[in-house]
Motif scaffolding. Sequence first.
Motif, PDB file in Angstrom:
ATOM      1  N   GLY A 205      49.517  23.816  33.642  1.00 41.76           N
ATOM      2  CA  GLY A 205      48.633  24.647  32.810  1.00 41.76           C
ATOM      3  C   GLY A 205      47.307  23.964  32.504  1.00 41.76           C
ATOM      4  N   SER A 206      47.363  22.693  32.148  1.00 41.64           N
ATOM      5  CA  SER A 206      46.115  21.986  31.837  1.00 41.64           C
ATOM      6  C   SER A 206      45.306  21.721  33.108  1.00 41.64           C
ATOM      7  CB  SER A 206      46.386  20.684  31.084  1.00 41.64           C
ATOM      8  OG  SER A 206      47.260  19.848  31.797  1.00 41.64           O
ATOM      9  N   GLN A 207      45.990  21.576  34.239  1.00 43.37           N
ATOM     10  CA  GLN A 207      45.248  21.413  35.500  1.00 43.37           C
ATOM     11  C   GLN A 207      44.472  22.695  35.815  1.00 43.37           C
ATOM     12  OE1 GLN A 207      47.154  19.424  38.906  1.00 43.37           O
ATOM     13  NE2 GLN A 207      48.937  19.091  37.600  1.00 43.37           N
ATOM     14  N   TYR A 208      45.131  23.831  35.577  1.00 45.07           N
ATOM     15  CA  TYR A 208      44.447  25.110  35.808  1.00 45.07           C
ATOM     16  C   TYR A 208      43.250  25.245  34.867  1.00 45.07           C
ATOM     17  CZ  TYR A 208      43.476  30.052  36.141  1.00 45.07           C
ATOM     18  OH  TYR A 208      42.834  31.249  36.315  1.00 45.07           O
ATOM     19  N   TRP A 209      43.477  24.982  33.583  1.00 47.91           N
ATOM     20  CA  TRP A 209      42.393  25.092  32.592  1.00 47.91           C
ATOM     21  C   TRP A 209      41.241  24.125  32.912  1.00 47.91           C
ATOM     22  CZ3 TRP A 209      40.298  21.490  29.224  1.00 47.91           C
ATOM     23  CH2 TRP A 209      39.398  21.999  28.269  1.00 47.91           C
ATOM     24  N   GLY A 210      41.589  22.937  33.392  1.00 47.24           N
ATOM     25  CA  GLY A 210      40.555  21.953  33.734  1.00 47.24           C
ATOM     26  C   GLY A 210      39.638  22.459  34.844  1.00 47.24           C
ATOM     27  N   ARG A 211      40.218  23.266  35.761  1.00 51.40           N
ATOM     28  CA  ARG A 211      39.415  23.821  36.869  1.00 51.40           C
ATOM     29  C   ARG A 211      38.722  25.104  36.456  1.00 51.40           C
ATOM     30  NH1 ARG A 211      43.982  21.565  39.754  1.00 51.40           N
ATOM     31  NH2 ARG A 211      43.152  19.689  40.713  1.00 51.40           N
ATOM     32  N   VAL A 212      39.389  25.888  35.618  1.00 53.61           N
ATOM     33  CA  VAL A 212      38.844  27.180  35.165  1.00 53.61           C
ATOM     34  C   VAL A 212      38.960  27.248  33.636  1.00 53.61           C
ATOM     35  CG1 VAL A 212      38.923  29.682  35.487  1.00 53.61           C
ATOM     36  CG2 VAL A 212      39.848  28.178  37.270  1.00 53.61           C
ATOM     37  N   PRO A 213      38.023  26.622  32.922  1.00 54.83           N
ATOM     38  CA  PRO A 213      38.137  26.652  31.458  1.00 54.83           C
ATOM     39  C   PRO A 213      37.962  28.072  30.903  1.00 54.83           C
ATOM     40  CG  PRO A 213      36.062  25.646  32.125  1.00 54.83           C
ATOM     41  CD  PRO A 213      36.848  25.868  33.376  1.00 54.83           C
ATOM     42  N   HIS A 214      38.440  28.301  29.701  1.00 51.56           N
ATOM     43  CA  HIS A 214      38.399  29.647  29.112  1.00 51.56           C
ATOM     44  C   HIS A 214      36.981  30.114  28.847  1.00 51.56           C
ATOM     45  CE1 HIS A 214      38.270  26.887  25.738  1.00 51.56           C
ATOM     46  NE2 HIS A 214      37.850  27.845  24.956  1.00 51.56           N
ATOM     47  N   VAL A 215      36.056  29.165  28.728  1.00 52.77           N
ATOM     48  CA  VAL A 215      34.632  29.478  28.560  1.00 52.77           C
ATOM     49  C   VAL A 215      33.896  28.682  29.628  1.00 52.77           C
ATOM     50  CG1 VAL A 215      32.630  29.102  27.064  1.00 52.77           C
ATOM     51  CG2 VAL A 215      34.779  29.910  26.060  1.00 52.77           C
ATOM     52  N   GLU A 216      33.006  29.350  30.353  1.00 50.07           N
ATOM     53  CA  GLU A 216      32.293  28.676  31.440  1.00 50.07           C
ATOM     54  C   GLU A 216      31.531  27.459  30.919  1.00 50.07           C
ATOM     55  OE1 GLU A 216      30.078  31.493  34.009  1.00 50.07           O
ATOM     56  OE2 GLU A 216      29.047  29.674  34.712  1.00 50.07           O
ATOM     57  N   GLY A 217      31.674  26.350  31.612  1.00 52.03           N
ATOM     58  CA  GLY A 217      30.963  25.123  31.220  1.00 52.03           C
ATOM     59  C   GLY A 217      31.472  24.532  29.917  1.00 52.03           C
ATOM     60  N   TYR A 218      32.684  24.860  29.545  1.00 50.98           N
ATOM     61  CA  TYR A 218      33.233  24.401  28.266  1.00 50.98           C
ATOM     62  C   TYR A 218      33.088  22.893  28.106  1.00 50.98           C
ATOM     63  CZ  TYR A 218      36.342  23.253  24.464  1.00 50.98           C
ATOM     64  OH  TYR A 218      36.845  22.748  23.287  1.00 50.98           O
ATOM     65  N   ASN A 219      32.724  22.493  26.871  1.00 54.17           N
ATOM     66  CA  ASN A 219      32.660  21.071  26.556  1.00 54.17           C
ATOM     67  C   ASN A 219      33.088  20.843  25.109  1.00 54.17           C
ATOM     68  OD1 ASN A 219      32.296  18.366  27.030  1.00 54.17           O
ATOM     69  ND2 ASN A 219      30.080  18.460  27.235  1.00 54.17           N
ATOM     70  N   ALA A 220      33.514  19.637  24.825  1.00 50.07           N
ATOM     71  CA  ALA A 220      33.863  19.232  23.466  1.00 50.07           C
ATOM     72  C   ALA A 220      33.595  17.743  23.342  1.00 50.07           C
ATOM     73  CB  ALA A 220      35.332  19.533  23.174  1.00 50.07           C
ATOM     74  N   ARG A 221      33.383  17.277  22.108  1.00 47.67           N
ATOM     75  CA  ARG A 221      33.143  15.847  21.897  1.00 47.67           C
ATOM     76  C   ARG A 221      34.324  15.030  22.399  1.00 47.67           C
ATOM     77  NH1 ARG A 221      30.997  15.688  15.658  1.00 47.67           N
ATOM     78  NH2 ARG A 221      28.947  16.605  16.097  1.00 47.67           N
ATOM     79  N   TYR A 222      35.501  15.510  22.019  1.00 50.23           N
ATOM     80  CA  TYR A 222      36.738  14.844  22.445  1.00 50.23           C
ATOM     81  C   TYR A 222      37.904  15.774  22.160  1.00 50.23           C
ATOM     82  CZ  TYR A 222      37.332  13.738  17.456  1.00 50.23           C
ATOM     83  OH  TYR A 222      37.458  13.832  16.095  1.00 50.23           O
TER      84      TYR A 222
END
Length: 337
Positions: A205-222
Amino acid sequence: MKRKYTFIPLLPLLIVAIVACSNHRNKSAGSGSEEETAPKPTVQVPQFNADSAYRYVQAQADFGPRVPNTAAHKACGEYLAQKLEEFGATVYNQYADLMAYDNTILKARNIIGAYNPDSKRRVLLCSHWDSRPYADQDSDEKKHRTPILGVNDGASGVGVLLEVARQLQRQAPAIGIDLIFFDAEDYGTPSFHKGTYKADTWCLGSQYWGRVPHVEGYNARYGILLDMVGGKNAAFYQENFSKRTAGKQVKKIWDAAHRLGFGNLFPKKQGTEVTDDHVYVYNLRQIPCVDIINYDPNSDTGFGDFWHTVDDNMDIIDKGTLNAVGQTVLEVIYNEQ
Ligand code: AHN
Ligand code: ZN
């Protein structure tokens, strides 16, 4: 001659003057001037409610094993998305067909709850919500193909995060928060598998999300990953991939735990390196992510005697552990500016 005499006594005088001056400056920046200048705003960190978190853990356990492609899994997914809605999050669902180690197609669902979605300043909190199809660490070999309830391994992290969600609705922190419940983390190659080796069979699941995040270009501090955070006699040694790739955040989290009096559960000592969702959050999205995971190098498997056995049930859950982890997470995120 005369000039020399007038010059020498000036030197100590000058030093005295500089010291006095710098002392004065130190004082005015410190506690002495609190009445004159505005005090640094102190953040109110909400009180984590471990009874509430425990109920969310129980609610998941009541569905039975949440193994992908089962009715219990589907029903629990609905429950989790509905709870995030109820707690005021903007909810995203990612449905994906993911291929398991044995080529089974898993009908997977990552569930994301966003708070303050417009803010660029974000922290990501995550856990896996599926449970393992195999008790392949059980002492009884006949049980190796029995699905596990995954109360500590699965439900505990999600339970803590649902209580965090409830707190986020009551009082917003200064930053945006994303809660991600990853699916299909625990369908990795079982110990009894005889087929050809496949890499990266955990954390689908996290591998999928890492390739296709829920928001395009998603980023977070950590990010902070919670994995097995509700067990009795838990110990959260500092997981080594987290230390290598998110060292600053490891320090911040363990310092917060110690400040709150949970130093006994959070030894500032190195644990092992674990392949877990945080690895893909970092490798695929370059977001440093800390895995708070029950790992004690002085125990048998490291993950506790009940790990991947039929004994991973409500009996091994300790509200004190849920509380220590939940309160530490709140302390960290409400202190972000
Ligand atoms: C492995 O056993 C390869 N990784 C541990 C990740 C995990 C499994 N967390 C919970 N279950
Ligand atoms: Zn597991």
